[in-house]
Motif scaffolding. Structure first.
Motif, mmCIF file in Angstrom:
data_model
loop_
_atom_site.group_PDB
_atom_site.id
_atom_site.type_symbol
_atom_site.label_atom_id
_atom_site.label_comp_id
_atom_site.label_asym_id
_atom_site.label_seq_id
_atom_site.Cartn_x
_atom_site.Cartn_y
_atom_site.Cartn_z
ATOM 1 N N LYS A 82 27.388 46.813 37.365
ATOM 2 C CA LYS A 82 27.429 46.666 35.748
ATOM 3 C C LYS A 82 28.220 45.496 35.743
ATOM 4 C CE LYS A 82 28.344 48.891 31.414
ATOM 5 N NZ LYS A 82 28.774 49.953 30.858
ATOM 6 N N VAL A 83 27.972 44.249 35.033
ATOM 7 C CA VAL A 83 28.709 43.246 34.926
ATOM 8 C C VAL A 83 30.063 43.324 33.735
ATOM 9 C CG1 VAL A 83 28.837 40.830 34.318
ATOM 10 C CG2 VAL A 83 26.913 41.690 35.408
ATOM 11 N N ARG A 84 30.963 42.967 34.146
ATOM 12 C CA ARG A 84 32.091 43.028 33.298
ATOM 13 C C ARG A 84 32.358 41.814 32.317
ATOM 14 N NH1 ARG A 84 37.155 45.069 35.903
ATOM 15 N NH2 ARG A 84 36.206 46.658 37.556
ATOM 16 N N HIS A 85 32.354 40.660 33.243
ATOM 17 C CA HIS A 85 32.288 39.527 32.701
ATOM 18 C C HIS A 85 31.903 38.225 33.598
ATOM 19 C CE1 HIS A 85 36.392 38.449 34.497
ATOM 20 N NE2 HIS A 85 36.693 39.719 34.448
ATOM 21 N N THR A 86 31.828 37.051 33.228
ATOM 22 C CA THR A 86 31.394 35.796 34.261
ATOM 23 C C THR A 86 32.328 34.806 33.978
ATOM 24 O OG1 THR A 86 28.849 36.779 34.041
ATOM 25 C CG2 THR A 86 29.489 34.746 34.907
ATOM 26 N N GLN A 87 32.640 34.151 34.833
ATOM 27 C CA GLN A 87 33.503 33.045 34.875
ATOM 28 C C GLN A 87 33.173 31.859 35.566
ATOM 29 O OE1 GLN A 87 37.257 34.386 36.804
ATOM 30 N NE2 GLN A 87 38.182 33.861 35.096
ATOM 31 N N LEU B 158 39.524 27.969 35.027
ATOM 32 C CA LEU B 158 38.518 29.139 34.757
ATOM 33 C C LEU B 158 38.183 29.341 33.587
ATOM 34 C CD1 LEU B 158 41.635 30.190 36.529
ATOM 35 C CD2 LEU B 158 39.694 31.706 37.468
ATOM 36 N N LYS B 159 36.847 29.393 33.298
ATOM 37 C CA LYS B 159 36.338 29.432 31.916
ATOM 38 C C LYS B 159 35.408 30.843 31.742
ATOM 39 C CE LYS B 159 32.970 27.651 28.695
ATOM 40 N NZ LYS B 159 31.914 26.507 28.662
ATOM 41 N N ASN B 160 36.062 31.596 30.656
ATOM 42 C CA ASN B 160 35.402 32.835 30.637
ATOM 43 C C ASN B 160 34.218 32.584 29.612
ATOM 44 O OD1 ASN B 160 34.525 35.353 28.886
ATOM 45 N ND2 ASN B 160 36.382 36.413 29.619
ATOM 46 N N GLU B 161 32.972 33.093 30.346
ATOM 47 C CA GLU B 161 31.736 32.445 29.920
ATOM 48 C C GLU B 161 31.353 33.153 28.615
ATOM 49 O OE1 GLU B 161 29.774 29.862 30.394
ATOM 50 O OE2 GLU B 161 31.143 29.510 32.001
ATOM 51 N N ALA B 162 31.832 34.434 28.311
ATOM 52 C CA ALA B 162 31.703 35.223 27.296
ATOM 53 C C ALA B 162 32.469 34.501 25.884
ATOM 54 C CB ALA B 162 31.742 36.890 27.236
ATOM 55 N N THR C 22 35.768 47.785 41.644
ATOM 56 C CA THR C 22 35.221 46.382 41.171
ATOM 57 C C THR C 22 34.931 45.533 42.464
ATOM 58 O OG1 THR C 22 37.235 46.592 39.629
ATOM 59 C CG2 THR C 22 36.714 44.032 39.931
ATOM 60 N N VAL C 23 33.658 44.756 42.223
ATOM 61 C CA VAL C 23 33.349 43.776 43.001
ATOM 62 C C VAL C 23 33.399 42.373 42.335
ATOM 63 C CG1 VAL C 23 32.011 45.362 44.496
ATOM 64 C CG2 VAL C 23 30.961 44.167 42.439
ATOM 65 N N GLU C 24 33.604 41.281 43.029
ATOM 66 C CA GLU C 24 33.403 40.068 42.581
ATOM 67 C C GLU C 24 32.206 39.243 43.441
ATOM 68 O OE1 GLU C 24 37.836 39.132 40.901
ATOM 69 O OE2 GLU C 24 37.415 38.541 42.902
ATOM 70 N N ILE C 25 31.360 38.668 42.768
ATOM 71 C CA ILE C 25 30.254 37.937 43.146
ATOM 72 C C ILE C 25 30.502 36.225 42.869
ATOM 73 C CG2 ILE C 25 27.673 37.544 43.532
ATOM 74 C CD1 ILE C 25 27.402 40.346 42.727
ATOM 75 N N ASP C 26 30.598 35.643 44.207
ATOM 76 C CA ASP C 26 30.711 33.956 43.654
ATOM 77 C C ASP C 26 29.461 33.504 44.053
ATOM 78 O OD1 ASP C 26 33.218 34.367 43.041
ATOM 79 O OD2 ASP C 26 34.147 33.646 44.932
ATOM 80 N N ARG D 53 31.422 33.255 38.955
ATOM 81 C CA ARG D 53 31.931 34.436 39.434
ATOM 82 C C ARG D 53 31.841 35.298 38.562
ATOM 83 N NH1 ARG D 53 37.639 34.957 41.439
ATOM 84 N NH2 ARG D 53 36.748 34.197 43.491
ATOM 85 N N ILE D 54 30.878 36.452 38.991
ATOM 86 C CA ILE D 54 30.615 37.703 38.439
ATOM 87 C C ILE D 54 31.445 38.792 38.679
ATOM 88 C CG2 ILE D 54 28.620 39.520 37.762
ATOM 89 C CD1 ILE D 54 26.628 37.007 38.674
ATOM 90 N N THR D 55 32.218 39.416 37.766
ATOM 91 C CA THR D 55 33.220 40.434 38.066
ATOM 92 C C THR D 55 32.258 41.666 37.418
ATOM 93 O OG1 THR D 55 35.095 39.391 37.856
ATOM 94 C CG2 THR D 55 35.257 41.521 37.655
ATOM 95 N N ALA D 56 32.103 42.997 38.271
ATOM 96 C CA ALA D 56 31.242 43.948 38.260
ATOM 97 C C ALA D 56 31.766 45.256 38.685
ATOM 98 C CB ALA D 56 29.715 43.579 38.583
ATOM 99 N N ASP D 57 31.321 46.300 38.110
ATOM 100 C CA ASP D 57 31.590 47.604 38.454
ATOM 101 C C ASP D 57 30.503 48.219 39.503
ATOM 102 O OD1 ASP D 57 33.730 47.969 37.003
ATOM 103 O OD2 ASP D 57 32.680 48.255 35.349
ATOM 104 N N TRP D 58 30.965 48.531 40.611
ATOM 105 C CA TRP D 58 29.889 49.382 41.696
ATOM 106 C C TRP D 58 30.318 50.706 42.158
ATOM 107 C CZ3 TRP D 58 31.070 49.742 47.143
ATOM 108 C CH2 TRP D 58 30.175 50.339 47.663
#
Length: 168
Positions: free
Chosen positions: A25-30, A50-54, A109-113, A100-105
């Motif tokens: 579940k995505v929290r935010h994307t940078q 770093l740019k917060n995409e939201a 917390t997991v980060e996907i680059d 970078r997608i910061t998400a819950d699993w």
């Protein structure tokens, strides 16, 4: 100095698939622009934009890391846009860019680059202790554990982008 304890995995699936299947579940994307200023076998010095995409908010950091593998010392602090731009322009290197997608699993917390200049997606999980990191059993969809494989480190990938500009 803070300790960073993390494991990295070579993600075989596209993040969009993981989101659609409800695995994360995505929290935010940078968006991240990363430039190294100095590197040796165990230490690295870098700056990031770093740019917060939201929200569109942009921040800048300066980071020192020491060590290799699962556990490394890390000092990171914010810098101004002016300092970031001066440093990047002075060195003239090509930044490593990634999303970078910061998400819950499963409560973690997991980060996907997802890298822009090369075909590579890496999933990272941080831990409080080395024992916790070593005991962690990743699901198969995380992919191959690349935590200690230097060819997948950001600094190795970045050096390749520099071509003849970078001299070891």
């Amino acid at each position: 100095m803070a300790m960073e304890i993390e494991r990295k995995f070579l993600l075989a699936e596209q993040p969009e698939t993981l989101i659609q299947e409800g695995k994360i579940k995505v929290r935010h994307t940078q968006s991240i622009w990363q430039t190294y200023l100095a590197i040796d076998e165990t230490q690295e010095l870098r700056v990031r934009k770093l740019k917060n995409e939201a929200t569109g908010a942009v921040s800048y950091t300066h980071t020192f890391k020491n060590g290799n593998g699962l556990q490394r010392e890390e000092i990171e602090y914010e810098i101004t846009e002016d300092i970031y731009e001066q440093v990047v322009e002075a060195f003239g290197f090509v930044p490593l860019t990634k999303s970078r997608i910061t998400a819950d699993w499963e409560g973690r917390t997991v980060e996907i680059d997802v890298y822009d200049q090369i075909h590579l997606s890496v999933l990272e999980v941080e831990f409080d202790t080395l024992q916790e990191a070593n005991a962690f059993e990743a699901p198969s969809w995380f992919g191959e554990d690349i935590s200690t494989q230097k060819q997948y480190s950001n600094k190795t990938v970045w050096k390749k982008l520099q071509g003849k500009k970078w001299v070891d």
